[in-house]
Design an enzyme around this catalytic site. Structure first.
Site, PDB file in Angstrom:
ATOM      1  N   GLU A   1       4.754 -10.235  15.808  1.00  0.00           N
ATOM      2  CA  GLU A   1       4.193 -10.805  16.696  1.00  0.00           C
ATOM      3  C   GLU A   1       4.551 -12.416  16.766  1.00  0.00           C
ATOM      4  O   GLU A   1       5.208 -12.524  18.316  1.00  0.00           O
ATOM      5  CB  GLU A   1       2.969 -10.404  16.708  1.00  0.00           C
ATOM      6  CG  GLU A   1       2.202 -10.687  18.266  1.00  0.00           C
ATOM      7  CD  GLU A   1       0.713 -10.525  18.493  1.00  0.00           C
ATOM      8  OE1 GLU A   1       0.039 -10.587  19.110  1.00  0.00           O
ATOM      9  OE2 GLU A   1       0.179  -9.987  17.297  1.00  0.00           O
TER      10      GLU A   1
ATOM     11  N   ARG B   1       0.974  -0.970   0.028  1.00  0.00           N
ATOM     12  CA  ARG B   1      -0.219   0.067   0.231  1.00  0.00           C
ATOM     13  C   ARG B   1       0.594   1.422   0.507  1.00  0.00           C
ATOM     14  O   ARG B   1       0.625   2.475  -0.819  1.00  0.00           O
ATOM     15  CB  ARG B   1      -1.429  -0.147   1.187  1.00  0.00           C
ATOM     16  CG  ARG B   1      -1.870  -0.989   0.965  1.00  0.00           C
ATOM     17  CD  ARG B   1      -2.827  -1.178   2.297  1.00  0.00           C
ATOM     18  NE  ARG B   1      -2.659  -1.299   3.170  1.00  0.00           N
ATOM     19  CZ  ARG B   1      -2.712  -2.185   4.360  1.00  0.00           C
ATOM     20  NH1 ARG B   1      -3.303  -3.251   3.713  1.00  0.00           N
ATOM     21  NH2 ARG B   1      -2.420  -2.650   5.398  1.00  0.00           N
TER      22      ARG B   1
END
Length: 176
Positions: free
Chosen positions: A101, A64
């Site tokens: 994560e 993006r």
């Protein structure tokens, strides 16, 4: 193009509850991209912020960031450098690994795309935790290029990404 100053891009960002998982309020930029006026305004506002900063290169992480980085590069008469996931660039690359994560990921840039004397503006659509942009920042700095700033369309301030990018200048069009 004066109309760009009158467009509030927040009006073109849609909230999607529980995406991609329950409890997350996703900020969807597709309405902004679907409006020529709002899309143009976002690029115009970014250009106005950095037009007098001597930017040579706009660099952006896939995917993006490319949406805003490429038209901004054209508008600023700067080069565009894609920062990609491993295995996507056809020439020799340099890489930066970063923590996720659960695990690690890596970003790459062509080895000859940046270097000393180049003034770089990094851009992405959203600043969340700062992990991806932190890796981009480190990658740019490893080339000897000068990182001028990190710019975003949206910043999710409650996730603390700005602090992870210090001491880099951070600019965001809409802060939530």
């Amino acid at each position: 193009m004066a109309a760009s100053a009158d467009v509030d891009i927040r009006n073109w960002i849609r909230d999607i509850p529980d995406f991609p998982k329950p409890g997350v309020l996703f900020k969807d930029i597709t309405p902004l991209l679907g409006s020529p006026e709002a899309f143009r305004a976002s690029v115009d506002l970014l250009e106005a912020e950095f037009r007098d900063r001597g930017i040579d290169v706009i660099a952006a992480a896939e995917a993006r960031g490319f949406i805003f980085g490429a038209p901004l590069a054209i508008k600023m008469n700067a080069g565009f450098v894609p920062i990609r996931k491993p295995g996507k660039l056809p020439y020799a690359t340099i890489a930066q690994e970063y923590a996720l994560e659960y695990g690690h990921d890596r970003l790459e840039v062509h080895s000859d795309a940046l270097g000393p004397g180049r003034r770089v503006l990094l851009i992405d659509d959203v600043l969340a935790t700062g992990g991806t942009m932190g890796a981009c920042r480190d990658l740019v700095k490893s080339t000897g290029a000068e990182l001028v700033a990190c710019a975003f369309v949206i910043e999710l301030s409650f996730l603390g990404g700005r602090a992870k990018l210090e001491p880099c200048e951070v600019f965001s069009l809409a802060i939530y």
